[in-house]
Scaffold this active site. Sequence first.
Site, PDB file in Angstrom:
ATOM      1  N   SER A   1     -19.121   6.586  -9.339  1.00 37.98           N
ATOM      2  CA  SER A   1     -18.998   6.643 -10.142  1.00 37.98           C
ATOM      3  C   SER A   1     -20.599   6.875 -10.409  1.00 37.98           C
ATOM      4  CB  SER A   1     -18.458   7.015 -11.836  1.00 37.98           C
ATOM      5  OG  SER A   1     -18.482   5.918 -12.643  1.00 37.98           O
TER       6      SER A   1
ATOM      7  N   GLU B   1     -21.464   2.716  -7.746  1.00 40.35           N
ATOM      8  CA  GLU B   1     -21.685   2.876  -8.548  1.00 40.35           C
ATOM      9  C   GLU B   1     -23.492   3.171  -8.476  1.00 40.35           C
ATOM     10  OE1 GLU B   1     -19.965  -0.539 -11.673  1.00 40.35           O
ATOM     11  OE2 GLU B   1     -22.114  -0.629 -11.486  1.00 40.35           O
ATOM     12  N   CYS B   2     -23.005   4.535  -8.700  1.00 44.75           N
ATOM     13  CA  CYS B   2     -24.633   4.983  -9.114  1.00 44.75           C
ATOM     14  C   CYS B   2     -25.304   5.854  -7.898  1.00 44.75           C
ATOM     15  CB  CYS B   2     -25.435   4.760 -10.604  1.00 44.75           C
ATOM     16  SG  CYS B   2     -26.720   5.901 -11.260  1.00 44.75           S
ATOM     17  N   GLY B   3     -25.889   4.743  -7.342  1.00 42.40           N
ATOM     18  CA  GLY B   3     -26.866   5.036  -6.206  1.00 42.40           C
ATOM     19  C   GLY B   3     -25.779   5.226  -5.156  1.00 42.40           C
TER      20      GLY B   3
END
Length: 443
Positions: free
Chosen positions: A419, A329-331
């Site tokens: 994502s 997720e993200c990072g």
Amino acid sequence: MVRAVVIAAPASGSGKTTVATGLMAAFARRGTAVAPFKIGPDYIDPGYHTLAAGRPGRNLDPVLVGEQRIGPLVRHGARGAEVAVIEGVMGLFDGRVSDGYGSTAQVAAMVGAPVVLVVDCKGQSRSVAALLHGFRSFDPTVRIAGVVLNRVGSERHAEVLRAACAEVGLPVLGVLPRRTELAVPSRHLGLVTAAEHGVAATSAVDAMAELVAEHVDLDAVLAVAEPLPGGDVWSPGTGEPQGRRPVVAMAGGAAFSFGYAEHVELLDAAGADVVLVDPLRDEKLPDGTSALVLPGGFPEEHVVALGGNAPLRTAIRELAATGAPIHAECGGLLYLCRDLDGVEMCDVLPASAAMTGRLTLGYREAVALTGSSLFAAGERVSGHEFHHCAVTPRAGERPAWGWRGAEPEGFVHGGVHASFLHTHPAGNPGAVARFVAAAQVGS
């Protein structure tokens, strides 16, 4: 019996984090067991809450988990505590931009807890009475039980403010003087995380505890706190997991600190052995790793060190090549890209990442466009996006998510689901069970 109180404010920047964290630490230091909570999707404040209370900081966000889970999650996180201190988000009535859903006021009502309002008094005196009157009358169902006056300039200033509060019948529970040494370093997404701030984070919490213990009546705060209503208690599992327990490596440390306490609990309950790995320090994955979780965080702040750890990047690339389930997720998404700001990363995804000057922020009602080790195609979730980054291309041939007003986003690539969308595992327990089941197949 666990008592609960919500620490709120008229607006962000009023000092509620200082007061809430200081209360948690001050109570804990005098032997009162404290359960710390933060309203909203914030990952940073709970790190400081954990330091202050000596218990995991937890989030309460009805948008991400559903309002029916808020009470059970509070009772789960508060087991064994004497008082739950719940820090609000933004201003008291601020929530989802479209309708205010998920506001501090709304969560306080869901929990059944009174509110202590922290007011920044710099530049005002008797006008604080009008402010308090407005906040109390705007929604009579919100029970404002008292006030902490912050950034008070002098004894005379305090006297005038106390008189103003008396005019509207609200007790003053504390008066904090103006001080500057409590400032915690901040950056593009808020405060520097406790994991990154190290010893200085502990010093900051110590200073908050001392300030609050000296200037806030702790017994008065406990007196206005009210017992949590009875009801269901959230449980991460409903029975004994079946099959072999796969090893799930979860990235942590300074670069990947954005996670929810319930995630590890759910993974464990689903049958996984969770082992933490720090990509800034560890050069290999834990022995027997069958799956990997890469949460969000600030990899862009540690990009050189992450790029320099070639052995771990290679190990992750080799794990992904086997089709093992990987949740990023993200990072975590940035770390799996070919490169981040030109520095080589894991090269698992056919994309490049870069920091931008644009903040992307908000709740998202998303649908899974591709089936994965976490979600079935067509499954709908509530998530949150919060970053200053861009990934090119934005999505792969098999995108993870779609939501209204945006192009498809994210990657389902072999066993990888990556994502920008943050989801709360307690709101999607089936996804955690599906992920562990996929790990069991490969173990």
